[in-house]
Design an enzyme around this catalytic site. Structure first.
Site, PDB file in Angstrom:
ATOM      1  N   SER A  35      -5.993  -6.301  -9.123  1.00  0.00           N
ATOM      2  CA  SER A  35      -5.576  -6.293 -10.530  1.00  0.00           C
ATOM      3  C   SER A  35      -4.852  -4.995 -10.908  1.00  0.00           C
ATOM      4  O   SER A  35      -3.924  -5.012 -11.727  1.00  0.00           O
ATOM      5  CB  SER A  35      -6.788  -6.508 -11.435  1.00  0.00           C
ATOM      6  OG  SER A  35      -7.778  -5.539 -11.166  1.00  0.00           O
ATOM      7  N   THR A  36      -5.244  -3.866 -10.332  1.00  0.00           N
ATOM      8  CA  THR A  36      -4.569  -2.601 -10.654  1.00  0.00           C
ATOM      9  C   THR A  36      -3.183  -2.573 -10.013  1.00  0.00           C
ATOM     10  O   THR A  36      -2.193  -2.185 -10.651  1.00  0.00           O
ATOM     11  CB  THR A  36      -5.410  -1.392 -10.185  1.00  0.00           C
ATOM     12  OG1 THR A  36      -6.790  -1.650 -10.449  1.00  0.00           O
ATOM     13  CG2 THR A  36      -4.984  -0.120 -10.899  1.00  0.00           C
ATOM     14  N   GLY A  90      -4.696  -0.336  -5.042  1.00  0.00           N
ATOM     15  CA  GLY A  90      -5.979  -0.093  -5.694  1.00  0.00           C
ATOM     16  C   GLY A  90      -7.044   0.241  -4.656  1.00  0.00           C
ATOM     17  O   GLY A  90      -6.761   0.344  -3.465  1.00  0.00           O
ATOM     18  N   ASP A  92     -11.676  -0.104  -4.080  1.00  0.00           N
ATOM     19  CA  ASP A  92     -12.978  -0.502  -4.629  1.00  0.00           C
ATOM     20  C   ASP A  92     -13.881   0.712  -4.810  1.00  0.00           C
ATOM     21  O   ASP A  92     -14.721   0.732  -5.701  1.00  0.00           O
ATOM     22  CB  ASP A  92     -13.621  -1.539  -3.707  1.00  0.00           C
ATOM     23  CG  ASP A  92     -12.756  -2.778  -3.629  1.00  0.00           C
ATOM     24  OD1 ASP A  92     -12.539  -3.409  -4.674  1.00  0.00           O
ATOM     25  OD2 ASP A  92     -12.250  -3.087  -2.539  1.00  0.00           O
ATOM     26  N   GLY A 104     -11.936  -5.649  -1.539  1.00  0.00           N
ATOM     27  CA  GLY A 104     -12.580  -6.502  -2.542  1.00  0.00           C
ATOM     28  C   GLY A 104     -11.772  -7.767  -2.800  1.00  0.00           C
ATOM     29  O   GLY A 104     -12.316  -8.813  -3.150  1.00  0.00           O
ATOM     30  N   GLU A 111      -3.393  -4.372   4.035  1.00  0.00           N
ATOM     31  CA  GLU A 111      -3.313  -3.124   3.263  1.00  0.00           C
ATOM     32  C   GLU A 111      -3.410  -1.905   4.179  1.00  0.00           C
ATOM     33  O   GLU A 111      -2.697  -0.911   3.997  1.00  0.00           O
ATOM     34  CB  GLU A 111      -4.434  -3.087   2.215  1.00  0.00           C
ATOM     35  CG  GLU A 111      -4.223  -4.090   1.099  1.00  0.00           C
ATOM     36  CD  GLU A 111      -5.426  -4.237   0.168  1.00  0.00           C
ATOM     37  OE1 GLU A 111      -5.227  -4.681  -0.956  1.00  0.00           O
ATOM     38  OE2 GLU A 111      -6.551  -3.925   0.574  1.00  0.00           O
TER      39      GLU A 111
HETATM   40  C1  5RP Z   1      -7.809  -5.837  -2.275  1.00  0.00           C
HETATM   41  C2  5RP Z   1      -8.213  -4.454  -2.591  1.00  0.00           C
HETATM   42  C3  5RP Z   1      -8.048  -4.004  -3.998  1.00  0.00           C
HETATM   43  O1  5RP Z   1      -7.144  -2.956  -4.027  1.00  0.00           O
HETATM   44  C4  5RP Z   1      -9.367  -3.567  -4.536  1.00  0.00           C
HETATM   45  O2  5RP Z   1     -10.267  -4.666  -4.433  1.00  0.00           O
HETATM   46  C5  5RP Z   1      -9.276  -3.110  -5.993  1.00  0.00           C
HETATM   47  O3  5RP Z   1      -8.945  -4.197  -6.803  1.00  0.00           O
HETATM   48  P1  5RP Z   1      -8.814  -4.060  -8.380  1.00  0.00           P
HETATM   49  O4  5RP Z   1      -7.641  -3.202  -8.643  1.00  0.00           O
HETATM   50  O5  5RP Z   1      -8.636  -5.487  -8.861  1.00  0.00           O
HETATM   51  O6  5RP Z   1     -10.118  -3.455  -8.880  1.00  0.00           O
HETATM   52  O7  5RP Z   1      -8.647  -3.690  -1.765  1.00  0.00           O
HETATM   53  O8  5RP Z   1      -8.135  -6.175  -0.954  1.00  0.00           O
END
Ligand code: 5RP
Length: 262
Positions: A35-36, A90, A92, A104, A111
């Protein structure tokens, strides 16, 4: 318009907005997932449309690739790019040494490959992601479907000798079905509560056959930009000011949210 965003979305947005300062025309940019990171992709799309920013984006998931195309960013593969100027993503969790837990959203494999192929990795996050010690967030492990229960048993056995507080392992599910990654694999979430030695754990997990990649990002992240619900951001850049935090007020830039909601 500002008031229509929740404090958490404001925090994610201002972190993403501040991260765009690191992106210049001509750059090849790794685009994170979550989301970020989605706020970042939208901000960059706006800069492409309105300011003539010219970048090539390498997405870290099919979701991000779709969003990037939707907002007008030119998307290329990592093999076409070979090497990237910067990746913005982003996280976690992040600790004081800028080590991370990611995955997450189930995209940590791509990534990690993309971030490792970048001159710099910048993490954008809200303040809730800061921890003293990694491990409260379940550590995602991408495993191949073949023999997945055997791989899980090997991971559980391995954890017995590791400096962690919890040892339960669960398979990530979505609506009753196994979560499947972009690479066609499954995710096991390790509920460790506290990881005493992340470096050792990461090495040992990746040695287990069937494990593709774990969600620990160690010595990969260079900068963390933390957004706050009041529009302030805190930047921790390992290459500047001895890693000391710098504070900005992104809301000084008037009408910033109004633009995003047009
Ligand atoms: C996806 C990730 C995301 O960057 C991580 O889960 C953070 O997500 P959000 O910005 O929605 O909190 O690692 O695999």
């Amino acid at each position: 318009m500002t008031s229509e965003l929740s404090p958490i979305d404001k925090a994610k947005f201002v972190a993403a907005k501040q991260a765009t300062e690191y992106v210049k025309s001509g750059m090849k940019v790794g685009l994170g997932t979550g989301s970020t990171a989605a706020w970042l992709v939208q901000c960059l799309g706006e800069m492409v449309r309105d300011e003539g920013l010219k970048i090539k984006g390498v997405p870290t998931s099919s979701r991000t690739g779709q969003l990037a195309r939707d907002v007008g960013i030119e998307v290329i593969t990592l093999d076409e790019a070979r090497w990237l100027d910067v990746t913005i993503d982003g996280a976690d969790e992040y600790d004081g040494e800028l080590n991370l837990i990611k995955g997450g959203g189930g995209a940590h494999l791509q990534e990690k490959v993309v971030a490792t192929a970048s001159d710099r990795m910048i993490v954008i996050a809200d303040a809730s992601k800061k921890v003293d010690t990694l491990g409260a967030f379940p550590l995602p492990i991408e495993v191949i479907p073949f023999g997945m229960r055997t791989t899980q048993a090997l991971i559980e056995e391995t954890l017995i000798s590791q400096d962690v507080l919890g040892r339960s392992v669960t398979q990530r599910m979505v609506g009753g079905d196994p979560f499947v990654t972009d690479e066609g694999n499954f995710i096991l979430d390790l509920h460790l509560k506290r990881i005493g030695n992340a470096r050792q754990l990461s090495l040992i997990l990746n040695q287990i056959p069937g494990v593709v990649e774990n969600g620990l990002f160690l010595d990969i992240c260079d900068v963390v930009i933390v957004g706050h619900g009041d529009g302030k951001v805190t930047v921790r850049d390992s290459a500047e000011n001895d890693g000391a935090e710098i504070h900005f007020n992104v809301l000084d830039d008037t009408n910033i949210f109004a633009d995003m909601n047009d």
